[in-house]
Design an enzyme around this catalytic site. Structure first.
Site, PDB file in Angstrom:
ATOM      1  NE  ARG A  42      -2.335  -1.766   3.147  1.00 41.43           N
ATOM      2  CZ  ARG A  42      -2.845  -2.098   4.330  1.00 41.43           C
ATOM      3  NH1 ARG A  42      -4.064  -1.717   4.648  1.00 41.43           N
ATOM      4  NH2 ARG A  42      -2.156  -2.784   5.192  1.00 41.43           N
ATOM      5  CG  ASP A  87      -1.130 -12.626   3.876  1.00 42.40           C
ATOM      6  OD1 ASP A  87      -0.725 -11.486   4.137  1.00 42.40           O
ATOM      7  OD2 ASP A  87      -1.578 -13.397   4.742  1.00 42.40           O
ATOM      8  CE1 TYR A 162      -3.291 -12.820  11.977  1.00 44.03           C
ATOM      9  CE2 TYR A 162      -1.211 -13.888  11.465  1.00 44.03           C
ATOM     10  CZ  TYR A 162      -1.948 -12.738  11.681  1.00 44.03           C
ATOM     11  OH  TYR A 162      -1.351 -11.516  11.618  1.00 44.03           O
TER      12      TYR A 162
END
Ligand code: CP3
Length: 354
Positions: A42, A87, A162
């Site tokens: 980003r 990712d 996660y």
């Protein structure tokens, strides 16, 4: 000339002899190599443009888009290595775990893994599950020429966090509850994740990645004794799975000051260091025989050019006695970083060390 033997993997001879690869092997370099964790993403307007309207996980499965995004920071900043755009949760998605990456949040898992029955959902990963990775890396290595491509994966502990929490977590409470409360289930979960991660790194190396980085981003949450007993065996299994290729293996985590020696011992050739420990002290903790990567605080890039250069000098001075140093940030590029500050930093480190 193409060199395809065991020692060099699938890369060409110029890649093998690049500054980044030499630094990983602790050989003399023409200049200190530089790359940035999260260099694609980003902070770059060209990234935001090509990603518009495509979800993160979807884009990871589009080889042309992955190739373009991976090349963007190489073109713009002149970094010494590319990192494959993907990712850490991609291999989990590929074996059918119901997860998504929520913008501004991170990976979210629909049904967390909390019981022995849940373990059955973690099946083996085959190269066919991630054929888009093989395709993208093939395209990338052709485009990159002599610039090395770093493949990567999430380490078992960070992936487990996660999966067990169901999303990003500050305290990792469910994860630690399993680790302390049901050590056998925990060991089996980490072993499953080590198998999947090892298989995923193999796919990337076979396709042409020149080096691999194992991201154990959240492992700094653990005390050394717990790391050694409950996590290190799984990370070692991952490093062992790819040892035969002879490609450099980088091991990185955040807040790992007390774990640096163990991160090296787990099987890495290069240890990534965050900004909390100066590199000369990190070298003492890691011990001989390993290169180090790091370690400017990513937030320093928000300060003046002079302040950034002073910090770069500090890092280079601390690294001056090392056998192998790869210049990087201590963690990923922050999304609102001025990309020009990154380009200037690459130039600065190259000039100062040439
Ligand atoms: C913990 C972790 C994750 N993913 C990753 C890690 C380990 C590295 C680290 O510690 O930072 C690894 C990762 N994720 C991404 C890369 C790209 C390669 C590169 O470094 O340039 C890498 C190496 C792209 C991404 N991965 C993600 C983005 C942002 C999504 C977007 O651009 O829409 C990118 C570019 C999403 C993601 N995925 C994850 C997080 C925390 C986030 C951010 C959530 C957000 O702030 O939106 C999990």
């Amino acid at each position: 000339m193409s060199v395809n033997d065991e020692a060099t993997g699938r890369q060409n001879a110029a890649t093998y002899d690049s500054a980044f690869m030499k630094a990983c092997r602790r050989e003399p370099v023409p200049h200190t190599p530089v790359w940035f964790m999260r260099q694609a993403g980003r902070s770059l307007p060209e990234y935001r443009k090509v990603r518009e309207g495509t979800a993160m996980l979807e884009s990871c499965m589009m080889p042309e888009l992955v190739t373009e995004i991976t090349l963007q920071p190489v073109r713009r900043h002149g970094v010494d290595a590319a990192i494959y755009f993907s990712d850490i949760v991609v291999p989990l998605k590929a074996i059918g775990i119901d997860l998504d990456i929520k913008p501004g949040v991170g990976p979210v898992v629909e049904q967390p893994i909390r019981s022995r029955a849940d373990l059955a959902r973690l099946r083996d990963l085959t190269p066919e599950d991630v054929s888009y990775v093989t395709e993208a890396i093939g395209m990338l290595t052709r485009e990159l020429g002599e610039t090395p491509l770093i493949g990567f994966a999430g380490a078992p502990f960070t992936l487990a966090s996660y999966l067990v929490e169901g999303g990003p977590s500050r305290n990792h409470e469910h994860t630690k509850a399993m680790m302390y409360g049901d050590p056998q289930l925990w060991a089996d979960l980490l072993d499953r994740l080590a198998e999947i991660t090892g298989a995923f790194l193999k796919v990337q190396i076979e396709a042409g990645a020149s080096a691999v980085q194992l991201f154990d981003s959240w492992v700094g949450a653990l005390a050394p004794a717990d790391y050694r007993r409950s996590v290190m065996p799984a990370s070692t299994k991952v490093f062992d799975a790819v040892a035969g290729y002879g490609v450099p293996r980088i091991h990185f985590g955040v807040g790992t000051g007390e774990l640096l020696g163990l991160l090296g011992e787990a099987g890495a050739d290069v240890v990534g260091v965050d900004w909390r420990v100066p590199l000369d002290e990190a070298a003492r903790r890691v011990g001989p025989g390993k290169a180090l990567q790091g370690n400017i605080d990513p937030a320093v890039l928000f300060s003046s050019r002079e302040a950034v250069e002073a910090k770069a000098d500090e890092v280079l001075a601390a690294a001056s006695g090392l056998e192998g140093h790869i210049f990087n940030l201590g963690h990923g590029v922050l999304p609102s970083t001025d990309p020009d500050a990154l380009t200037r930093l690459v130039e600065y480190v190259h000039t100062r060390t040439a």
